[in-house]
Structure formats: C-alpha cells, structure tokens
Write a protein that holds these residues in place. Structure first.
Motif, PDB file in Angstrom:
ATOM      1  N   GLU A 184       0.590  -1.089   0.064  1.00 48.54           N
ATOM      2  CA  GLU A 184       0.005   0.148  -0.023  1.00 48.54           C
ATOM      3  C   GLU A 184       0.848   1.316  -0.099  1.00 48.54           C
ATOM      4  O   GLU A 184       1.880   1.294   0.907  1.00 48.54           O
ATOM      5  CB  GLU A 184      -0.941   0.108   1.154  1.00 48.54           C
ATOM      6  CG  GLU A 184      -1.972  -1.129   1.210  1.00 48.54           C
ATOM      7  CD  GLU A 184      -2.871  -1.048   2.403  1.00 48.54           C
ATOM      8  OE1 GLU A 184      -4.141  -1.016   2.268  1.00 48.54           O
ATOM      9  OE2 GLU A 184      -2.461  -0.722   3.353  1.00 48.54           O
ATOM     10  N   VAL A 185       0.394   2.198  -0.730  1.00 51.37           N
ATOM     11  CA  VAL A 185       1.687   3.439  -1.071  1.00 51.37           C
ATOM     12  C   VAL A 185       0.395   4.618  -0.747  1.00 51.37           C
ATOM     13  O   VAL A 185      -0.553   4.871  -1.649  1.00 51.37           O
ATOM     14  CB  VAL A 185       1.978   3.730  -2.414  1.00 51.37           C
ATOM     15  CG1 VAL A 185       3.020   4.616  -2.397  1.00 51.37           C
ATOM     16  CG2 VAL A 185       2.740   2.184  -2.820  1.00 51.37           C
ATOM     17  N   VAL A 186       0.617   5.309   0.250  1.00 55.41           N
ATOM     18  CA  VAL A 186      -0.405   6.601   0.539  1.00 55.41           C
ATOM     19  C   VAL A 186       0.072   7.613  -0.233  1.00 55.41           C
ATOM     20  O   VAL A 186       1.200   7.968  -0.524  1.00 55.41           O
ATOM     21  CB  VAL A 186      -0.234   6.929   2.077  1.00 55.41           C
ATOM     22  CG1 VAL A 186      -1.019   8.102   2.413  1.00 55.41           C
ATOM     23  CG2 VAL A 186      -0.582   5.745   2.865  1.00 55.41           C
ATOM     24  N   ALA A 187      -1.055   8.419  -0.756  1.00 60.42           N
ATOM     25  CA  ALA A 187      -0.676   9.423  -1.714  1.00 60.42           C
ATOM     26  C   ALA A 187      -0.127  10.525  -1.014  1.00 60.42           C
ATOM     27  O   ALA A 187      -0.253  10.752   0.108  1.00 60.42           O
ATOM     28  CB  ALA A 187      -1.945   9.896  -2.365  1.00 60.42           C
ATOM     29  N   GLY A 188       0.740  11.392  -1.553  1.00 58.92           N
ATOM     30  CA  GLY A 188       1.444  12.419  -0.980  1.00 58.92           C
ATOM     31  C   GLY A 188       0.382  13.633  -0.393  1.00 58.92           C
ATOM     32  O   GLY A 188       0.709  14.196   0.523  1.00 58.92           O
ATOM     33  N   THR A 189      -0.676  13.742  -1.221  1.00 64.43           N
ATOM     34  CA  THR A 189      -1.595  14.918  -1.220  1.00 64.43           C
ATOM     35  C   THR A 189      -2.757  14.718  -1.983  1.00 64.43           C
ATOM     36  O   THR A 189      -2.668  14.113  -2.945  1.00 64.43           O
ATOM     37  CB  THR A 189      -0.949  16.281  -1.635  1.00 64.43           C
ATOM     38  OG1 THR A 189      -1.700  17.282  -1.549  1.00 64.43           O
ATOM     39  CG2 THR A 189      -0.274  16.119  -3.011  1.00 64.43           C
ATOM     40  N   ALA A 190      -3.907  15.263  -1.311  1.00 68.45           N
ATOM     41  CA  ALA A 190      -5.285  14.788  -2.015  1.00 68.45           C
ATOM     42  C   ALA A 190      -5.425  15.860  -3.316  1.00 68.45           C
ATOM     43  O   ALA A 190      -6.180  15.481  -4.112  1.00 68.45           O
ATOM     44  CB  ALA A 190      -6.385  15.288  -1.085  1.00 68.45           C
ATOM     45  N   TRP A 191      -4.383  16.776  -3.453  1.00 61.53           N
ATOM     46  CA  TRP A 191      -4.359  17.614  -4.667  1.00 61.53           C
ATOM     47  C   TRP A 191      -3.871  16.804  -5.864  1.00 61.53           C
ATOM     48  O   TRP A 191      -4.157  17.264  -7.121  1.00 61.53           O
ATOM     49  CB  TRP A 191      -3.319  18.910  -4.432  1.00 61.53           C
ATOM     50  CG  TRP A 191      -3.769  19.864  -3.387  1.00 61.53           C
ATOM     51  CD1 TRP A 191      -3.057  20.441  -2.349  1.00 61.53           C
ATOM     52  CD2 TRP A 191      -4.993  20.656  -3.669  1.00 61.53           C
ATOM     53  NE1 TRP A 191      -3.771  21.320  -1.672  1.00 61.53           N
ATOM     54  CE2 TRP A 191      -5.078  21.668  -2.530  1.00 61.53           C
ATOM     55  CE3 TRP A 191      -5.873  20.831  -4.323  1.00 61.53           C
ATOM     56  CZ2 TRP A 191      -5.712  22.564  -2.287  1.00 61.53           C
ATOM     57  CZ3 TRP A 191      -6.894  21.940  -4.067  1.00 61.53           C
ATOM     58  CH2 TRP A 191      -6.961  22.743  -2.976  1.00 61.53           C
ATOM     59  N   LEU A 192      -3.451  15.628  -5.678  1.00 63.03           N
ATOM     60  CA  LEU A 192      -3.010  14.660  -6.737  1.00 63.03           C
ATOM     61  C   LEU A 192      -4.252  14.183  -7.527  1.00 63.03           C
ATOM     62  O   LEU A 192      -4.125  13.725  -8.680  1.00 63.03           O
ATOM     63  CB  LEU A 192      -2.292  13.574  -6.299  1.00 63.03           C
ATOM     64  CG  LEU A 192      -0.949  13.814  -6.169  1.00 63.03           C
ATOM     65  CD1 LEU A 192      -0.135  12.454  -5.228  1.00 63.03           C
ATOM     66  CD2 LEU A 192      -0.081  13.874  -7.447  1.00 63.03           C
ATOM     67  N   ALA A 193      -5.511  14.391  -7.186  1.00 68.43           N
ATOM     68  CA  ALA A 193      -6.704  14.037  -7.514  1.00 68.43           C
ATOM     69  C   ALA A 193      -7.220  14.984  -8.685  1.00 68.43           C
ATOM     70  O   ALA A 193      -8.097  15.896  -8.596  1.00 68.43           O
ATOM     71  CB  ALA A 193      -7.815  13.957  -6.842  1.00 68.43           C
ATOM     72  N   THR A 194      -6.596  14.881  -9.713  1.00 70.07           N
ATOM     73  CA  THR A 194      -6.789  16.094 -10.994  1.00 70.07           C
ATOM     74  C   THR A 194      -6.312  15.345 -12.121  1.00 70.07           C
ATOM     75  O   THR A 194      -5.425  14.603 -11.963  1.00 70.07           O
ATOM     76  CB  THR A 194      -5.825  17.184 -10.584  1.00 70.07           C
ATOM     77  OG1 THR A 194      -6.106  18.384 -11.557  1.00 70.07           O
ATOM     78  CG2 THR A 194      -4.305  17.238 -10.827  1.00 70.07           C
ATOM     79  N   ALA A 195      -6.838  16.076 -13.339  1.00 76.03           N
ATOM     80  CA  ALA A 195      -6.565  15.414 -14.755  1.00 76.03           C
ATOM     81  C   ALA A 195      -5.063  15.303 -14.909  1.00 76.03           C
ATOM     82  O   ALA A 195      -4.291  16.377 -14.859  1.00 76.03           O
ATOM     83  CB  ALA A 195      -7.334  16.158 -15.685  1.00 76.03           C
ATOM     84  N   GLY A 196      -4.739  14.045 -15.623  1.00 80.80           N
ATOM     85  CA  GLY A 196      -3.370  13.901 -16.228  1.00 80.80           C
ATOM     86  C   GLY A 196      -2.419  13.460 -15.055  1.00 80.80           C
ATOM     87  O   GLY A 196      -1.390  12.870 -15.387  1.00 80.80           O
ATOM     88  N   THR A 197      -2.768  13.454 -13.618  1.00 78.94           N
ATOM     89  CA  THR A 197      -1.543  12.832 -13.071  1.00 78.94           C
ATOM     90  C   THR A 197      -1.400  11.206 -13.078  1.00 78.94           C
ATOM     91  O   THR A 197      -0.480  10.791 -12.739  1.00 78.94           O
ATOM     92  CB  THR A 197      -2.029  13.140 -11.355  1.00 78.94           C
ATOM     93  OG1 THR A 197      -3.350  12.700 -11.054  1.00 78.94           O
ATOM     94  CG2 THR A 197      -1.832  14.612 -11.102  1.00 78.94           C
ATOM     95  N   GLY A 198      -2.595  10.493 -13.382  1.00 76.82           N
ATOM     96  CA  GLY A 198      -2.296   9.171 -13.920  1.00 76.82           C
ATOM     97  C   GLY A 198      -1.452   8.876 -14.970  1.00 76.82           C
ATOM     98  O   GLY A 198      -0.704   7.915 -14.972  1.00 76.82           O
ATOM     99  N   ASP A 199      -1.490   9.786 -15.833  1.00 75.76           N
ATOM    100  CA  ASP A 199      -0.471   9.644 -17.178  1.00 75.76           C
ATOM    101  C   ASP A 199       0.898   9.916 -16.720  1.00 75.76           C
ATOM    102  O   ASP A 199       1.913   9.296 -17.303  1.00 75.76           O
ATOM    103  CB  ASP A 199      -0.912  10.730 -18.207  1.00 75.76           C
ATOM    104  CG  ASP A 199      -2.294  10.558 -18.564  1.00 75.76           C
ATOM    105  OD1 ASP A 199      -2.731   9.463 -18.812  1.00 75.76           O
ATOM    106  OD2 ASP A 199      -2.951  11.758 -18.956  1.00 75.76           O
ATOM    107  N   VAL A 200       1.364  10.820 -15.513  1.00 74.77           N
ATOM    108  CA  VAL A 200       2.443  10.957 -15.027  1.00 74.77           C
ATOM    109  C   VAL A 200       3.046   9.738 -14.358  1.00 74.77           C
ATOM    110  O   VAL A 200       4.033   9.170 -14.518  1.00 74.77           O
ATOM    111  CB  VAL A 200       2.582  12.274 -14.169  1.00 74.77           C
ATOM    112  CG1 VAL A 200       3.877  12.383 -13.409  1.00 74.77           C
ATOM    113  CG2 VAL A 200       2.148  13.324 -14.835  1.00 74.77           C
ATOM    114  N   LEU A 201       2.017   9.139 -13.679  1.00 78.29           N
ATOM    115  CA  LEU A 201       2.485   7.802 -12.868  1.00 78.29           C
ATOM    116  C   LEU A 201       2.708   6.849 -13.812  1.00 78.29           C
ATOM    117  O   LEU A 201       3.877   5.962 -13.483  1.00 78.29           O
ATOM    118  CB  LEU A 201       1.254   7.376 -11.988  1.00 78.29           C
ATOM    119  CG  LEU A 201       1.366   5.962 -11.251  1.00 78.29           C
ATOM    120  CD1 LEU A 201       2.667   6.044 -10.270  1.00 78.29           C
ATOM    121  CD2 LEU A 201       0.068   5.859 -10.482  1.00 78.29           C
TER     122      LEU A 201
END
Length: 277
Positions: free
Chosen positions: A190-207
């Motif tokens: 399990e990997v906890v997200a660094g910040t809830a601000w990551l819930a935005t368009a395009g961050t999955g493409d970055v990952l």
C-alpha cells in the motif's frame, strides 16, 4: 501479507547512474500513448519518464501527439526501435482504436519486454503473455473485473487487486488515495498518496510514465526477473509520484497542483529517495 511502502523501499528499488553508464544502459522506454482526442496524455507520460531518469524515450503515436511531444521534449526519439519496456494505453479509447493499432498492441503484449498497460489498452491486457503492470483506477478496475468474469469487488481493495492479479497473471496497481500494488504471488503493498491535490486530470498519465522509466532502467541493468520485481518497481513509482505531488504543492504554498507540476518535482523526489538509503 500487505505492508506500507516507504522512502527507504523506494531508494533500494532505484539505481543511481555511474560514470560507466550511457543512455542505453539507463534504459530505453517505448511509449504508445495519446490520440488526436487526448494528445496531452502522451506529453505527460513522456515528460514523466524523462524526469524520472530514463535513458531514452521512443514515442510511437499519431501525428498530433507526436508534434506536441517533440515540442515539449525534443530529446524524444519519434521512431520505433529496440526498447527495454513499453508503456501503452494512456489517452486512448478502445472503442475508437484502429484495427492495425490493436494488432500492434497485441504483438507487444505477447512479446517478452515488460509492458505497463494503462487506460485504453486495459481491455487487451488479460490475454497478454509479456510481464505486465496494469494501472487501473476504480472504474477501470470494475470494467476489467467484469470482462474477466470476476464478481463485483467488495470494500477491501487489497483483496480485489489480488484477485485481479491472480486472474490476469499481471501486477495490478490500483490507483487511489491509497494505491494498492498486488502481485500474482499474493503479495501486496500500500502506498499512501502524498497529497489529495493529486486528484486532478493527467496525474495518472504522469504515474504511468514514472513506472515505465523505472521498469526500463531495471531491465537495462539486469534487475527485473519476475512479477515480484515489477511489483516493487510499481510501488516505488507510486511513492515517487505521491512525494512529487507533495513537493509540488508545498512549492505552491500547500495549494492546488497540475500534472506537469508533479512531473517537474520528480527529479527531487528521486534524489531524496536515493539519499534515504
């Protein structure tokens, strides 16, 4: 067994380049992402792969995303060729995919190079034989499970990810505020997200681009041998992505971020992980 992934785990999964390295020994990632409708996904994934430390990116895609990729990252090679890993599917739609592209993707999925399978290519992933990391979000995971004939997932996301990994024979990275990485052998992180601000368009493409960079680099260094290795690299990429998001938000006073902001902070996230071990 499930455990939380740490900065030290991430540092151990990475490799610091040496004076003996060149662009090939640091890994070559092939990227088949983006479309005329969603060209930005190609830009974001390629940008993230470069920022995460890959030696070379080969981008193969339609004319519009190719032009945008080269405008943003002119060091990208816009030609097919030998790679150590593939990233496919980000910014594509299976319902509009051309037959020729479907056959090309199937060929990659039945070859021997590891493949990161995202978004619009997930419909093809189940019958692949190459080593694979599948990167669905919750809705994509539900569609994948339905196609596999699995029951609707219950509230335990770890159990669900493990079931999908077992059914596909692939590592499953189930995205969310807590990202779950499950291997076909039953292990999970399990990997906890660094910040809830990551819930935005395009961050999955970055990952997806970060995962591709880490896998290509590991293959070039002779360090990927099994699904457990791929699971560790996927978890390390998720940690770097989350930490880069945290750094990006902190640079902006703790406020909102964009996907490119996250990519910009990846070099610092990589350096901090390497310094932790």
């Amino acid at each position: 067994m499930t455990r939380s992934w740490t900065v030290e785990d991430t540092g151990r999964a990475l490799r610091r380049p040496t004076a003996a390295d060149d662009k090939y020994s640091r890994g070559v990632l092939g990227v088949r992402t983006g479309s005329d409708a969603y060209p930005g996904a190609a830009v974001l994934g390629v940008e993230a792969a470069w920022r995460a430390g890959v030696g070379m990116v080969r981008y193969v895609g339609p004319a519009r995303p190719t032009g945008l990729v080269l405008a943003r990252r002119p060091e990208t090679v816009a030609a097919d060729g030998r790679v150590q890993a593939w990233l496919m599917g980000s910014g594509t739609d299976a319902s509009t995919r051309a037959r020729g592209e479907t056959e090309a993707l199937r060929g990659i999925l039945h070859d021997t190079d590891p493949v990161i399978v995202d978004a619009g290519a997930l419909d093809l992933a189940a019958d692949g034989t190459a080593p694979r990391i599948l990167t669905p979000h919750a809705r994509e995971h539900a569609r994948l499970r339905s196609a596999l004939g699995l029951a609707t997932a219950g509230p335990d996301r770890v159990v669900a990810a493990r079931e999908t990994a077992d059914a596909t024979g692939a590592v499953v990275l189930l995205k969310g505020a807590v990202t779950v990485v499950a291997s076909p052998d039953g292990s999970a992180f399990e990997v906890v997200a660094g910040t809830a601000w990551l819930a935005t368009a395009g961050t999955g493409d970055v990952l997806a681009g970060v995962i591709g960079a880490l896998v290509a680099g590991a293959v070039a260094g002779g360090r990927v041998t099994d699904a457990a290795s791929l699971a560790s690299l996927a978890a390390a990429a998720a940690w770097l992505h989350g930490h880069a998001g945290r750094l990006a938000s902190a640079e902006r006073g703790g406020g909102p971020i964009t996907a490119l902001d996250v990519a910009d902070e990846l070099p610092r996230a990589v350096a901090e992980a390497l310094d932790a071990v």
